[in-house]
Design a protein around this motif. Structure first.
Motif, PDB file in Angstrom:
ATOM      1  N   LEU A 248     -28.571 -52.092  48.742  1.00  0.00           N
ATOM      2  CA  LEU A 248     -27.416 -52.949  48.465  1.00  0.00           C
ATOM      3  C   LEU A 248     -27.294 -53.219  46.973  1.00  0.00           C
ATOM      4  CD1 LEU A 248     -25.104 -54.626  49.687  1.00  0.00           C
ATOM      5  CD2 LEU A 248     -26.682 -56.562  49.805  1.00  0.00           C
ATOM      6  N   TYR A 249     -28.424 -53.357  46.302  1.00  0.00           N
ATOM      7  CA  TYR A 249     -28.391 -53.592  44.858  1.00  0.00           C
ATOM      8  C   TYR A 249     -27.754 -52.412  44.128  1.00  0.00           C
ATOM      9  CZ  TYR A 249     -30.031 -53.974  40.044  1.00  0.00           C
ATOM     10  OH  TYR A 249     -30.083 -54.001  38.683  1.00  0.00           O
ATOM     11  N   PHE A 250     -28.214 -51.206  44.454  1.00  0.00           N
ATOM     12  CA  PHE A 250     -27.666 -50.027  43.766  1.00  0.00           C
ATOM     13  C   PHE A 250     -26.205 -49.792  44.132  1.00  0.00           C
ATOM     14  CE2 PHE A 250     -32.245 -48.921  43.472  1.00  0.00           C
ATOM     15  CZ  PHE A 250     -32.314 -48.807  42.083  1.00  0.00           C
ATOM     16  N   LEU A 251     -25.820 -50.165  45.350  1.00  0.00           N
ATOM     17  CA  LEU A 251     -24.408 -50.048  45.731  1.00  0.00           C
ATOM     18  C   LEU A 251     -23.546 -50.970  44.887  1.00  0.00           C
ATOM     19  CD1 LEU A 251     -22.207 -48.941  47.652  1.00  0.00           C
ATOM     20  CD2 LEU A 251     -22.714 -50.872  49.158  1.00  0.00           C
ATOM     21  N   SER A 316     -26.353 -55.676  61.271  1.00  0.00           N
ATOM     22  CA  SER A 316     -24.891 -55.769  61.261  1.00  0.00           C
ATOM     23  C   SER A 316     -24.378 -55.830  59.834  1.00  0.00           C
ATOM     24  CB  SER A 316     -24.444 -57.009  62.043  1.00  0.00           C
ATOM     25  OG  SER A 316     -23.087 -57.315  61.800  1.00  0.00           O
ATOM     26  N   PHE A 317     -25.020 -56.647  59.017  1.00  0.00           N
ATOM     27  CA  PHE A 317     -24.613 -56.794  57.623  1.00  0.00           C
ATOM     28  C   PHE A 317     -24.719 -55.461  56.879  1.00  0.00           C
ATOM     29  CE2 PHE A 317     -25.359 -57.871  53.164  1.00  0.00           C
ATOM     30  CZ  PHE A 317     -24.389 -58.852  52.934  1.00  0.00           C
ATOM     31  N   ALA A 318     -25.792 -54.702  57.137  1.00  0.00           N
ATOM     32  CA  ALA A 318     -25.994 -53.427  56.461  1.00  0.00           C
ATOM     33  C   ALA A 318     -24.896 -52.428  56.815  1.00  0.00           C
ATOM     34  CB  ALA A 318     -27.363 -52.857  56.824  1.00  0.00           C
ATOM     35  N   VAL A 319     -24.572 -52.327  58.096  1.00  0.00           N
ATOM     36  CA  VAL A 319     -23.541 -51.379  58.531  1.00  0.00           C
ATOM     37  C   VAL A 319     -22.178 -51.787  57.991  1.00  0.00           C
ATOM     38  CG1 VAL A 319     -22.306 -50.505  60.549  1.00  0.00           C
ATOM     39  CG2 VAL A 319     -24.795 -50.621  60.573  1.00  0.00           C
ATOM     40  N   LEU A 320     -21.868 -53.083  58.042  1.00  0.00           N
ATOM     41  CA  LEU A 320     -20.560 -53.538  57.577  1.00  0.00           C
ATOM     42  C   LEU A 320     -20.391 -53.326  56.075  1.00  0.00           C
ATOM     43  CD1 LEU A 320     -19.999 -56.861  59.574  1.00  0.00           C
ATOM     44  CD2 LEU A 320     -18.935 -54.647  59.963  1.00  0.00           C
ATOM     45  N   THR A 321     -21.422 -53.618  55.289  1.00  0.00           N
ATOM     46  CA  THR A 321     -21.279 -53.546  53.832  1.00  0.00           C
ATOM     47  C   THR A 321     -21.473 -52.133  53.286  1.00  0.00           C
ATOM     48  OG1 THR A 321     -23.615 -54.196  53.585  1.00  0.00           O
ATOM     49  CG2 THR A 321     -21.952 -55.944  53.457  1.00  0.00           C
ATOM     50  N   LEU A 322     -22.449 -51.396  53.811  1.00  0.00           N
ATOM     51  CA  LEU A 322     -22.739 -50.071  53.272  1.00  0.00           C
ATOM     52  C   LEU A 322     -21.822 -48.997  53.842  1.00  0.00           C
ATOM     53  CD1 LEU A 322     -26.659 -50.088  53.301  1.00  0.00           C
ATOM     54  CD2 LEU A 322     -25.121 -50.720  51.442  1.00  0.00           C
ATOM     55  N   ALA A 392     -24.916 -61.437  47.789  1.00  0.00           N
ATOM     56  CA  ALA A 392     -25.761 -60.248  47.693  1.00  0.00           C
ATOM     57  C   ALA A 392     -27.027 -60.542  46.896  1.00  0.00           C
ATOM     58  CB  ALA A 392     -24.976 -59.107  47.052  1.00  0.00           C
ATOM     59  N   ALA A 393     -26.894 -61.351  45.844  1.00  0.00           N
ATOM     60  CA  ALA A 393     -28.060 -61.684  45.025  1.00  0.00           C
ATOM     61  C   ALA A 393     -29.111 -62.429  45.829  1.00  0.00           C
ATOM     62  CB  ALA A 393     -27.633 -62.510  43.817  1.00  0.00           C
ATOM     63  N   PHE A 394     -28.691 -63.290  46.748  1.00  0.00           N
ATOM     64  CA  PHE A 394     -29.652 -63.981  47.612  1.00  0.00           C
ATOM     65  C   PHE A 394     -30.445 -62.981  48.438  1.00  0.00           C
ATOM     66  CE2 PHE A 394     -27.186 -67.933  46.954  1.00  0.00           C
ATOM     67  CZ  PHE A 394     -28.229 -68.822  46.815  1.00  0.00           C
ATOM     68  N   ILE A 395     -29.784 -61.910  48.884  1.00  0.00           N
ATOM     69  CA  ILE A 395     -30.486 -60.880  49.648  1.00  0.00           C
ATOM     70  C   ILE A 395     -31.542 -60.209  48.774  1.00  0.00           C
ATOM     71  CG2 ILE A 395     -30.222 -58.748  50.965  1.00  0.00           C
ATOM     72  CD1 ILE A 395     -28.898 -61.139  52.261  1.00  0.00           C
ATOM     73  N   TYR A 396     -31.169 -59.842  47.543  1.00  0.00           N
ATOM     74  CA  TYR A 396     -32.126 -59.183  46.658  1.00  0.00           C
ATOM     75  C   TYR A 396     -33.377 -60.048  46.469  1.00  0.00           C
ATOM     76  CZ  TYR A 396     -27.652 -57.104  45.108  1.00  0.00           C
ATOM     77  OH  TYR A 396     -26.425 -56.534  45.045  1.00  0.00           O
ATOM     78  N   VAL A 397     -33.141 -61.315  46.143  1.00  0.00           N
ATOM     79  CA  VAL A 397     -34.254 -62.201  45.804  1.00  0.00           C
ATOM     80  C   VAL A 397     -35.142 -62.445  47.018  1.00  0.00           C
ATOM     81  CG1 VAL A 397     -34.870 -64.522  45.035  1.00  0.00           C
ATOM     82  CG2 VAL A 397     -32.993 -63.301  43.919  1.00  0.00           C
TER      83      VAL A 397
END
Length: 498
Positions: A248-251, A316-322, A392-397
């Motif tokens: 998600l970060y690189f996307l 679900s979040f991964a499929v929807l966003t990526l 998205a930043a919350f996910i990274y951290v």
């Protein structure tokens, strides 16, 4: 003028037709004969900081279209005007009424500092690793955990499970059962707030992922979770979502990428119908490749949920966003509602379909329930206002901290946690964890690549609809400025107002 355009008539909500423009007026006019203001630079820096905070932390809610139209017209009732306060108050009153009644009736306030006289039993049974772990430690933990659960696509288990298993050395099955139980209160309250406020969510994802998730969580509880020993459960949980956070970060490093508000816009039915595998309208409800992907994501997420108490939300979040390139502003509340449903299924099946819930999990549940019913709804409200890149930043951290913490505590390359007593071999744990991390990166990269192709096809469908004179509505977000797309006439109006 900009503030009025974005926030007026909506109580601070962002219309699907509104934009935010970073137009900065000059701090002072240049005059050759005037003395330069020594505070100008500080004022400009302060204004830039204010603009940054307004852009990323006060963007506004993305609401259901019909509600947004009412807010824009200013024709709203008191129930709608104070919907945030009402949404928080209803679950708060229900849970706290029951909690205070039971605590007073059974005089159970001592549960914050002891384990009902069964502490030694829990230690002897191996479910409580550290003797000095107090129940109220989890109360403090879930203040933060419940906020993360409501604000991001990761449930309360994303905080509770690693803290309990890695820091407090509590058996994973206890952490998992506690996650089911506490999320059934916190995530359900957060989901109620989202639905009551009518924040934009993706219903197709909720329906199909729930169907797949129900089957996945039952299969996982029966067949998968019992086969994983504690070190494997701990490491596999963090490496899977560590790979997703990296993807998600690189996307999001791709500047100017386009994202969508919904998966199936009403005015462009071909966006969804082009994925039909069978021409029959009713059979196409299931025989649609997008529906099959969502069912598969739900099933896989259900298995992850059976292992660590959370998983279907982030799947679900991964499929929807990526893959489908849905905005994090839509994908996040969607995942919260989805996790609330799935965790209730998991808890009920663990309670009545298996051997029941662990007694130690109940001990922690009692001292955390009144906290999460406040924290999770507050997190949902805060998350609905901030920019999608903040979410998205919350996910990274969160995922990075989990992965680093697991490597530090478990140390899979040593015999500290991985030994014959835990039916674990360091070499096997290391290479399987690395394989899962690498496989996750490849899988998420494939989702990204297919997502690019989908955007190209969606663009062709949009151009065809323009030729046919279809009704234009904002359903996509231009990544260059992260603003909703506008019709030319509306864009001219915005420029004039600015």
């Amino acid at each position: 003028a900009l503030h009025h355009l974005v926030f007026s008539g909506s109580g601070g909500q962002m219309s699907s037709q509104s934009v935010t423009l970073d137009v900065m007026p000059s701090m002072h006019e240049e005059n050759p004969g005037s003395v330069e203001n020594p505070m100008a630079e500080d004022e400009e820096e302060e204004t830039t900081c204010r603009s940054f905070c307004r852009r990323y932390f006060c963007e506004g809610q993305k609401l259901d279209r019909k509600l947004q139209e009412k807010l824009d017209d200013g024709n709203i009732s008191l129930r709608v005007k104070y919907r945030k306060q009402i949404a928080i108050a209803i679950p708060f009153v229900i849970v706290h009424t029951v909690w205070w009644t039971c605590m007073i009736k059974y005089n159970s306030f001592h549960k914050f500092v002891n384990y009902s006289g069964r502490k030694q039993k829990y230690i002897d049974d191996g479910v409580l690793g550290k003797e000095n772990t107090k129940p109220w430690y989890m109360s403090v933990t879930m203040i933060f955990g419940s906020m993360v659960a409501g604000m991001t696509s990761e449930g309360g288990a994303s905080v509770a499970f690693p803290v309990m298993t890695l820091i407090f050395d509590i058996k994973p099955v206890v952490a998992k059962h506690f996650s089911f139980m506490i999320q059934s209160v916190g995530m359900t309250a957060a989901a109620f707030v989202i639905l009551y406020m009518r924040v934009q969510i993706e219903w197709k994802s909720i329906i199909y992922c729930t169907l797949g998730g129900a089957a996945g969580v039952i299969y996982g509880l029966e067949k998968v979770a019992p086969e994983l020993t504690p070190p494997y459960a701990k490491m596999y949980f963090v490496v899977i979502w560590g790979s997703f956070a990296a993807s998600l970060y690189f996307l999001n490093r791709i500047h100017g990428r386009k994202v969508y508000v919904v998966l199936d816009p009403p005015h462009l039915p071909n966006i969804w119908r082009k994925a039909d595998l069978i021409p029959n309208r009713f059979l196409a409800l299931l025989f649609n490749w997008k529906a099959i992907v969502l069912l598969g994501a739900g099933f896989l997420g259900g298995i992850f949920t059976s292992i660590a108490g959370s998983g279907i939300d982030i799947c679900s979040f991964a499929v929807l966003t990526l893959l489908f390139r849905i905005s994090e502003k839509t994908a996040t509340p969607t995942s919260v509602v989805l996790m609330a449903i799935n965790t209730m299924i998991a808890m009920c099946y663990s309670k009545w379909g298996m051997d029941g819930l662990e007694g130690l999990a109940w001990e922690f549940f009692v001292v955390c329930a009144p906290i999460v019913v406040v924290g999770a709804p507050m997190g949902s409200i805060i998350g609905s206002y901030v920019h999608r890149l903040v979410l998205a930043a919350f996910i990274y951290v969160t995922d990075t901290v989990q992965l680093a913490g697991a490597l530090y505590v478990v140390r899979p390359w040593t015999h500290r946690k991985c030994h014959d007593g835990t039916d674990c071999k360091p070499t096997h744990l290391c290479w399987t964890s690395a394989l899962i991390f690498g496989t996750g990166l490849v899988a998420f990269y494939i989702l990204q690549a297919v997502g690019e192709k989908l955007i190209e096809r969606n663009n062709r469908i949009e151009r065809e609809s323009d030729k046919l004179g279809a009704d234009k509505q904002s359903w996509s977000i231009d990544g260059k400025d992260d603003v909703a797309t506008l019709d030319p006439a509306e864009a001219e109006l915005v420029a004039t107002s600015a």
